[in-house]
Design a protein around this motif. Structure first.
Motif, PDB file in Angstrom:
ATOM      1  N   ALA A 143       0.856  -1.185   0.000  1.00  0.00           N
ATOM      2  CA  ALA A 143       0.000   0.000   0.000  1.00  0.00           C
ATOM      3  C   ALA A 143       0.889   1.231   0.000  1.00  0.00           C
ATOM      4  O   ALA A 143       1.882   1.290   0.722  1.00  0.00           O
ATOM      5  N   ILE A 144       0.552   2.187  -0.835  1.00  0.00           N
ATOM      6  CA  ILE A 144       1.270   3.466  -0.888  1.00  0.00           C
ATOM      7  C   ILE A 144       0.272   4.517  -0.434  1.00  0.00           C
ATOM      8  O   ILE A 144      -0.719   4.764  -1.117  1.00  0.00           O
ATOM      9  N   GLN A 145       0.506   5.095   0.724  1.00  0.00           N
ATOM     10  CA  GLN A 145      -0.426   6.060   1.270  1.00  0.00           C
ATOM     11  C   GLN A 145       0.242   7.421   1.367  1.00  0.00           C
ATOM     12  O   GLN A 145       1.363   7.543   1.840  1.00  0.00           O
ATOM     13  N   VAL A 146      -0.476   8.422   0.893  1.00  0.00           N
ATOM     14  CA  VAL A 146       0.024   9.792   0.909  1.00  0.00           C
ATOM     15  C   VAL A 146      -0.723  10.541   2.006  1.00  0.00           C
ATOM     16  O   VAL A 146      -1.952  10.476   2.079  1.00  0.00           O
ATOM     17  N   GLY A 147       0.027  11.226   2.876  1.00  0.00           N
ATOM     18  CA  GLY A 147      -0.601  11.978   3.956  1.00  0.00           C
ATOM     19  C   GLY A 147      -1.372  13.160   3.405  1.00  0.00           C
ATOM     20  O   GLY A 147      -0.864  13.905   2.567  1.00  0.00           O
ATOM     21  N   GLY A 148      -2.595  13.331   3.844  1.00  0.00           N
ATOM     22  CA  GLY A 148      -3.413  14.437   3.354  1.00  0.00           C
ATOM     23  C   GLY A 148      -4.029  14.095   2.016  1.00  0.00           C
ATOM     24  O   GLY A 148      -3.572  13.193   1.327  1.00  0.00           O
ATOM     25  N   LEU A 149      -5.045  14.816   1.642  1.00  0.00           N
ATOM     26  CA  LEU A 149      -5.693  14.551   0.357  1.00  0.00           C
ATOM     27  C   LEU A 149      -4.816  15.068  -0.775  1.00  0.00           C
ATOM     28  O   LEU A 149      -4.176  16.111  -0.658  1.00  0.00           O
TER      29      LEU A 149
END
Length: 87
Positions: free
Chosen positions: A21-27
């Motif tokens: 999973a690659i998750q980016v902080g904030g929209l």
């Protein structure tokens, strides 16, 4: 682009066995291209994090063990982080 350099990127699990999973902080304000590369720079898979979303996935069940690069691109800017695939 300061906001791109401020992106907090979490890649988990690391090491991974079947899914990354690659998750980016904030929209995300712009669509981001997410590439999975081997260390020679060959493209293995690609995904997108669309504007308004925060996460993308790679299915790595069928890739070889080893170290890969997760590259995140928004038009002009690129950042990359290493991820390890283990069995």
């Amino acid at each position: 682009d300061a906001s791109f350099n401020d992106l907090v990127i979490n890649i988990f699990p690391n090491p991974a066995t079947d899914l990354i999973a690659i998750q980016v902080g904030g929209l995300v304000a712009d669509n981001l291209q997410v590439n999975l590369l081997d260390l020679s720079g060959k493209l293995i898979q690609k995904a997108k994090i669309n504007a308004g979303s925060t996460i993308a996935y790679f299915d790595v069940e069928s890739v070889y063990e080893g170290t890969y690069l997760v590259q995140i691109v928004n038009g002009t800017n690129t950042t990359a982080q290493k991820v390890v695939v283990k069995r």
